[in-house]
Design an enzyme around this catalytic site. Structure first.
Site, PDB file in Angstrom:
ATOM      1  N   THR A  36       0.816  -1.209   0.000  1.00  0.00           N
ATOM      2  CA  THR A  36       0.000   0.000   0.000  1.00  0.00           C
ATOM      3  C   THR A  36       0.856   1.268   0.000  1.00  0.00           C
ATOM      4  O   THR A  36       0.468   2.273  -0.597  1.00  0.00           O
ATOM      5  CB  THR A  36      -0.966   0.020   1.200  1.00  0.00           C
ATOM      6  OG1 THR A  36      -0.237  -0.246   2.410  1.00  0.00           O
ATOM      7  CG2 THR A  36      -2.056  -1.025   1.035  1.00  0.00           C
ATOM      8  N   GLN A  40       0.530 -13.331  -1.618  1.00  0.00           N
ATOM      9  CA  GLN A  40      -0.815 -13.278  -2.175  1.00  0.00           C
ATOM     10  C   GLN A  40      -0.926 -12.143  -3.198  1.00  0.00           C
ATOM     11  O   GLN A  40      -1.953 -12.009  -3.849  1.00  0.00           O
ATOM     12  CB  GLN A  40      -1.830 -13.037  -1.044  1.00  0.00           C
ATOM     13  CG  GLN A  40      -1.911 -14.161  -0.031  1.00  0.00           C
ATOM     14  CD  GLN A  40      -2.838 -13.799   1.118  1.00  0.00           C
ATOM     15  OE1 GLN A  40      -2.561 -12.877   1.882  1.00  0.00           O
ATOM     16  NE2 GLN A  40      -3.941 -14.505   1.243  1.00  0.00           N
ATOM     17  N   ILE A  69      -0.148  -9.639  -6.509  1.00  0.00           N
ATOM     18  CA  ILE A  69      -0.059  -9.885  -7.949  1.00  0.00           C
ATOM     19  C   ILE A  69       0.678  -8.752  -8.656  1.00  0.00           C
ATOM     20  O   ILE A  69       0.624  -8.640  -9.878  1.00  0.00           O
ATOM     21  CB  ILE A  69      -1.472 -10.040  -8.556  1.00  0.00           C
ATOM     22  CG1 ILE A  69      -2.320  -8.783  -8.288  1.00  0.00           C
ATOM     23  CG2 ILE A  69      -2.166 -11.286  -7.997  1.00  0.00           C
ATOM     24  CD1 ILE A  69      -3.686  -8.778  -8.970  1.00  0.00           C
ATOM     25  N   ASP A  70       1.391  -7.924  -7.860  1.00  0.00           N
ATOM     26  CA  ASP A  70       1.935  -6.676  -8.405  1.00  0.00           C
ATOM     27  C   ASP A  70       3.362  -6.760  -8.937  1.00  0.00           C
ATOM     28  O   ASP A  70       3.864  -5.806  -9.528  1.00  0.00           O
ATOM     29  CB  ASP A  70       1.851  -5.566  -7.361  1.00  0.00           C
ATOM     30  CG  ASP A  70       2.439  -5.967  -6.001  1.00  0.00           C
ATOM     31  OD1 ASP A  70       3.487  -6.652  -5.980  1.00  0.00           O
ATOM     32  OD2 ASP A  70       1.847  -5.587  -4.969  1.00  0.00           O
ATOM     33  N   HIS A  85      -1.443 -16.213  -6.006  1.00  0.00           N
ATOM     34  CA  HIS A  85      -2.556 -15.669  -6.781  1.00  0.00           C
ATOM     35  C   HIS A  85      -2.131 -15.167  -8.150  1.00  0.00           C
ATOM     36  O   HIS A  85      -2.848 -14.415  -8.800  1.00  0.00           O
ATOM     37  CB  HIS A  85      -3.251 -14.557  -5.987  1.00  0.00           C
ATOM     38  CG  HIS A  85      -3.878 -15.045  -4.715  1.00  0.00           C
ATOM     39  ND1 HIS A  85      -4.202 -14.213  -3.664  1.00  0.00           N
ATOM     40  CD2 HIS A  85      -4.220 -16.292  -4.322  1.00  0.00           C
ATOM     41  CE1 HIS A  85      -4.731 -14.922  -2.687  1.00  0.00           C
ATOM     42  NE2 HIS A  85      -4.745 -16.190  -3.061  1.00  0.00           N
ATOM     43  N   CYS A  93      -3.768 -22.743 -24.039  1.00  0.00           N
ATOM     44  CA  CYS A  93      -2.458 -23.278 -24.438  1.00  0.00           C
ATOM     45  C   CYS A  93      -1.297 -22.701 -23.629  1.00  0.00           C
ATOM     46  O   CYS A  93      -0.149 -23.077 -23.843  1.00  0.00           O
ATOM     47  CB  CYS A  93      -2.217 -23.055 -25.930  1.00  0.00           C
ATOM     48  SG  CYS A  93      -1.879 -21.327 -26.384  1.00  0.00           S
ATOM     49  N   CYS A 109      -6.430 -15.802 -28.280  1.00  0.00           N
ATOM     50  CA  CYS A 109      -5.073 -16.254 -28.566  1.00  0.00           C
ATOM     51  C   CYS A 109      -4.890 -16.517 -30.062  1.00  0.00           C
ATOM     52  O   CYS A 109      -5.632 -17.323 -30.643  1.00  0.00           O
ATOM     53  CB  CYS A 109      -4.789 -17.522 -27.765  1.00  0.00           C
ATOM     54  SG  CYS A 109      -3.185 -18.278 -28.087  1.00  0.00           S
ATOM     55  N   SER A 161      -4.600  -9.999   5.823  1.00  0.00           N
ATOM     56  CA  SER A 161      -5.724 -10.120   6.757  1.00  0.00           C
ATOM     57  C   SER A 161      -5.991 -11.572   7.142  1.00  0.00           C
ATOM     58  O   SER A 161      -6.770 -11.844   8.062  1.00  0.00           O
ATOM     59  CB  SER A 161      -6.983  -9.506   6.137  1.00  0.00           C
ATOM     60  OG  SER A 161      -7.242 -10.098   4.877  1.00  0.00           O
ATOM     61  N   ILE A 203       4.502  -1.590   8.167  1.00  0.00           N
ATOM     62  CA  ILE A 203       5.516  -2.621   7.919  1.00  0.00           C
ATOM     63  C   ILE A 203       6.874  -1.998   7.623  1.00  0.00           C
ATOM     64  O   ILE A 203       7.890  -2.392   8.193  1.00  0.00           O
ATOM     65  CB  ILE A 203       5.073  -3.529   6.753  1.00  0.00           C
ATOM     66  CG1 ILE A 203       3.825  -4.317   7.147  1.00  0.00           C
ATOM     67  CG2 ILE A 203       6.205  -4.473   6.344  1.00  0.00           C
ATOM     68  CD1 ILE A 203       3.137  -4.998   5.975  1.00  0.00           C
TER      69      ILE A 203
END
Length: 254
Positions: free
Chosen positions: A33, A106, A108-109, A126, A137, A160, A202, A244
């Site tokens: 964040t 978790q 995806i960045d 994820h 494919c 595709c 979380s 953090i």
């Protein structure tokens, strides 16, 4: 959190890190964040404004595929401009020092990779939103190519060229099976660590939230750093509700 509280939390974390020899980190949205990546679940987050698109709906409906790509490209500014934060850099440092065995995320960045974490040391539960794949494919496509086709075809989701299958960002959607290889790697890391660090998660999404439990049962110390309480706080050896990056900065420069 007051500076004295940050100092106390950092001292507690430093004591754990000083003894850690085979740690594993488990990261969620909270570590990103500060980098400008939105938290999906918080009030005002993406999932409170847009109902997630189910995997089967994506496969079955051209309209849903187009909507999924519209949402992804609307997020492009946040993802493309993001840089690793203090938490990412701290984990990369611990990994380089050999105190951390791996990172389960978790997110995806792609920010762990951008911080210098090798793919071999990272488990993406994820998936990853920074590229796309064909669901039939598995051919990889870069987002620039997808966007060009999407815009050229008046916001029609591209198929595709190799097999005509649907192309999707390389993320795991609701209703989509969890990646078996990633789950197996995460399970192995959790079972063999001496410290399990939960950072910015979380811990409400299962089966991923089961890894801290597994690690604790196998004898690891469990540390949870998250701004909000989690359902596993009572199981943890150390709970820190603070930023953090600030806590890790202070702990590593103790």
């Amino acid at each position: 959190m007051a500076s004295d509280d940050i100092k106390a939390a950092a001292e507690a974390l430093h004591a754990v890190l000083a003894q850690m020899r085979a740690g594993v980190a488990f990261t969620g949205a909270g570590i990103s964040t500060e980098c400008g990546i939105p938290d999906f679940r918080s009030p005002g987050g993406l999932w409170t404004r847009n109902r997630p698109i189910d995997y089967q709906d994506f496969r079955a409906s051209p309209a849903m595929r187009a909507e999924a790509w519209r949402r992804r490209f609307a997020m492009e500014a946040a993802f493309a401009g993001a840089r690793p934060g203090r938490g990412h850099r701290a984990l990369a440092q611990l990994l380089g020092e050999g105190r951390l065995r791996g990172i389960i995320t978790q997110n995806i960045d792609g920010l762990h990779q951008a911080s210098g974490v090798p793919e071999a040391d990272l488990v993406e539960l994820h998936g990853n939103s920074t590229y796309a794949t064909c669901l039939d494919c598995a051919t990889r496509y870069e987002l620039d190519w997808v966007r060009a086709r999407f815009e050229a075809e008046r916001e029609r989701a591209p198929d595709c060229p190799a097999c005509t299958g649907p192309i999707k960002s390389a993320t795991i959607s609701f209703g989509q099976p969890m990646p078996a290889e990633a789950m197996a790697r995460a399970k192995a890391l959790s079972a063999a660590c001496d410290v399990f660090l939960v950072l910015g998660s979380s811990l409400v999404v299962w089966p991923a939230a089961g890894f801290p439990v597994q690690a604790k049962r196998a004898g690891a110390r469990l540390v949870i750093i998250n701004r909000e309480p989690t359902e596993l706080d009572d199981l943890a050896d150390l709970v820190i509700r603070a930023d953090i990056g600030a806590v890790f900065d202070a702990a590593l420069h103790h």
